[in-house]
Write a protein that holds these residues in place. Sequence first.
Motif: not given
Length: 743
Positions: A13, A264, A269, A437
């Motif tokens: 993240l 990402t 995600l 996310h």
Amino acid sequence: MRAVPGDYRGASLARSTACRGPWQGAAEHVNTATPTAPDLPSGDLQRLAAAYGVATDFWDFTGHHRTVSATTIRAVLAALGVVVDSEDDVATALSDVELAPWRSVLPPSLVLRQSRDHELAVHVPDGTPVTVHVALEDGQRRDLEQLPVWVEPRDVDGVRTGRATFRIPAGLPLGWHEVVAVVGEEELARCTLAVSPDALTPPAGLPERTWGVMAQLYSVRSRASWGVGDLADLAELGSFFGDQGADFLLINPLHAAEPVGPMTPSPYLPVTRRFVNPLYIRPEDIRECAYLPGPQRALVEWAAEEVRGSVSDPSPIDRDAAWAAKRQALEVIYAAGRSPARQRRLDAFRAAQGQGLEDFALWCALTERYEGKEWPEGLDDLSSPALYKARVELADRIDYYVWLQWVADTQLADAQRTATEAGMAFGVMHDLAVGVHPGGADAWTMKDVLARGIGVGAPPDMYNQQGQNWSQPPMRPDALARTGYAAFRDMLRTVLRHAGAIRVDHILGLFRLWWIPDGHGAAEGTYVRYDHEAMVGVLLLEAQRVGAVVIGEDLGTVEPWVRDYLAERGVLGTSVLWFEKTDDGGPLRPEHYRELVLATVNTHDLPPTAGYLAEEHVDLRERLGLLTEPVPVVRAEARRERDRMVARLREYGLLPEKPTERQLVEALHAYVTRTPSRMVGVALVDAVGERRAQNQPGTDEEYPNWKLPLADGSEHVVLVEDLAENARLRSLLDVVREEIARD
């Protein structure tokens, strides 16, 4: 999800600075011990937790019974809107949960099977005559019969309240309806009623057994690709494999990522599961591109040249470079405008997608405006004056992001049509990620549905002895019911728009999820149960309406009744050869596989089969420091697993005396094809001899997860145009076709 080590997403993240949100979810410490006496939950707290579907104990992977700490239970209840700081709070909350049904005229929502009657409790002031009917989605009305059921009235907040019972009859049409309660001429309440099929019925005319190909779309590039596989490449793959006799093409989730970098890499995600990543658009295939004046056309071509040369490079894919180039081109094409007919199609798409699309486009525009910065106050509230002002100021950018979704939808439709016209029974099979996310669009637009201060993960197991925290905020079971499962339904509708099948990652999440309060270790969570009858019912209803088949990824530790339940509802399971074992750890015989499954040799969280046979999964985990046992022990076990599998292949006459790597791979696929499994999947990486894993669970920067382009065993890139002449691929497909034909 699967029984392999580490975080299955392989994404950090911290790298996704374009996202923002109120949740953090990094695992900080681990504690697998039973809580100390002061932190043991009281009997009342346990009863309250049970009322909200929060587990207070569980059996761990070692077979020990574990009690969930009171601290964890209170944190999870708080995320469900129940604050219980003291035992007095617990007592009050218990009273409230008991009275909750009596305080509402109708339940929050209903998801019922079509063939079953249902008794509906309606609560009104005692003695008040009430009638109830169902408003069908086609505009018709069905009056409900009141049953002669007497229930003792009770005092609720100072009002003597009675319960009337009505029968919702079996046989209502499939669809989304409403239950309406009326007193006299006054409407008292409405609630959503979804009528779902008892079991998913596949479209007529499908073959008894089918096979298909599994591919990570971003990795499969052509000479015309912009550095990453896209929807034009998807159409080419569907056409090619359809001609080869395949009936489906399973691809990675295409959910949207960040609109500005860094993007990402993990497709599991996303910032939203409802909308598509415009990274997969092929700019030249947009109709308006063909009519651009020379200077504008040159800008598109120059942008493509910046990244097109990388398609033959076996190095990790640079999504950010590809997206930067495509953004340049897409801005030019968007600015050129559209014909009236094309604009009408765009307008129709926009109207059909509704407020969800408008809010997602606004989030993209805001993320673009405040790239890498904190948003000003007031922009977290969708109804705030500041956000209304932003909608006005960013109207053109909102239009642009809506347009991107329309273009992606159009190209997805073309890819699905191309696949089915090539003979595929299902065409594209989309993959549905388990979550989103914590700082993405869904986390911003769905605050009334997602739990705050919680990350989803998994408890410790033999492969992940510290447990896993995927840092994804879960949907609240109570909020889903309160909102009529609208968020879940709308997301499914978008994913299923251009699909013949859908694979649901970690389908067990429709039954229960491991919730981990922020600041706690992954082992310090607990299970929260969902209304699986409702969740599966919504999934089946939406799939049935478009004629799609559903495959549930049901690997790992699964309560036995869950697989039986899913099979009863017409949902296929998942079998992976390396995970199918007998009680003594040997390979399961093909005739003992389940019938209602998609069976494959491997999964994207394992190395391709050639690499697995060569123990490269052991080498890689040793190099990255991921092993929890001594290397010789792990290597010996890997060799034992391979030797037992080779012996079983010989038992079935599938191997020559001294097999080559190619013959071993083909024998494994022949073995899986000899199972009774309804669907058989062939990984494209296996077909071309690739050895590198697409994802190494438990890693982030240490390994290029979700970035490797398709290549052969020598790391020479294999392009879409090369597939037709790839001898290894042709040979493997011949084996699969011959085995299927034997049936």
